[in-house]
Design an enzyme around this catalytic site. Sequence first.
Site, PDB file in Angstrom:
ATOM      1  CG  ASP A 106     -39.668  55.535 -82.117  1.00 49.17           C
ATOM      2  OD1 ASP A 106     -38.527  54.510 -82.922  1.00 49.17           O
ATOM      3  OD2 ASP A 106     -40.167  55.537 -81.570  1.00 49.17           O
ATOM      4  CG  ASN A 129     -47.789  60.705 -74.630  1.00 47.40           C
ATOM      5  OD1 ASN A 129     -47.210  59.561 -74.582  1.00 47.40           O
ATOM      6  ND2 ASN A 129     -47.754  61.577 -75.029  1.00 47.40           N
ATOM      7  CG  HIS A 172     -45.601  57.857 -76.223  1.00 45.77           C
ATOM      8  ND1 HIS A 172     -44.812  58.888 -76.948  1.00 45.77           N
ATOM      9  CD2 HIS A 172     -44.686  56.637 -76.319  1.00 45.77           C
ATOM     10  CE1 HIS A 172     -43.777  59.018 -76.130  1.00 45.77           C
ATOM     11  NE2 HIS A 172     -43.450  57.555 -76.456  1.00 45.77           N
ATOM     12  CD  GLU A 212     -46.662  61.450 -78.793  1.00 45.31           C
ATOM     13  OE1 GLU A 212     -46.343  60.800 -78.215  1.00 45.31           O
ATOM     14  OE2 GLU A 212     -45.398  62.516 -79.299  1.00 45.31           O
TER      15      GLU A 212
END
Length: 239
Positions: A67, A136, A138, A143
């Site tokens: 990313d 979280n 990801h 996400e």
Amino acid sequence: MEILRATDYQVLSNMAAEIVAREVNSKPDCVLGLATGSTPIGLYKQLAQLHNTGKLSLSRIYGINLDEYVGLSAEHKLSYQHYMWYNFYNLIKADARHVNIPNGLAEDLKKECERYDAVIKSLGGIDLQILGIGANGHIGFNEPAEVFIKNTHVVQLHESTRKMNARFFDNMNQVPTSAITIGIGAIMRAKKILLLASGHDKSTALHKMLHSDITPQIPATILQLHSNVTIIADEESLG
Ligand code: PGA
């Protein structure tokens, strides 16, 4: 999924480097899926040391990063492009033609995503994908969402992710609000996956990844469907 327990971060990094070295030795021009963040820094350092002491040759590998932030130039100190050269590629004097990182400054981001998927395809996909995990859940910047997104795409970063990553920036306003990330498809098509987790703040995400039902609300749960996942986790992250 195979879970390897590491006593501390250094041991985790060395164990990860051993697995990557095994891959590179068996296929010197392998395609490595590479992650950024705090977790793989020790791995990159250890790999560079092996390379620079003649114990491993990384000169033929191809790298595909997961990313990149939208809006940061390659020269920006907090871009993932900069991170990769600073923490890894400069150390091994990598051939820039073998380095692939999404361009977060592309004028047409949709086209950039398509270009990136085409690059992954042209290299024959990823042999070994290195992953961290977000608190979280990801993976890359995939996400928590309503659905799993297969292809490379632009994603709005969650506030929790921006807050986590704010530690690197001067203030929260500077943290980009969006990023380009490879999709779940390319990650799941990787022949092998190596996920690294370190520290107490990963323990909930790690536990959910292993034990929750598969859901795009916890993207890492999709890895339960992959047939070759190794997790190296330190004591703190295993809880
Ligand atoms: P970290 O990030 O290695 O900085 O903890 C991992 C991630 O968010 O995927």
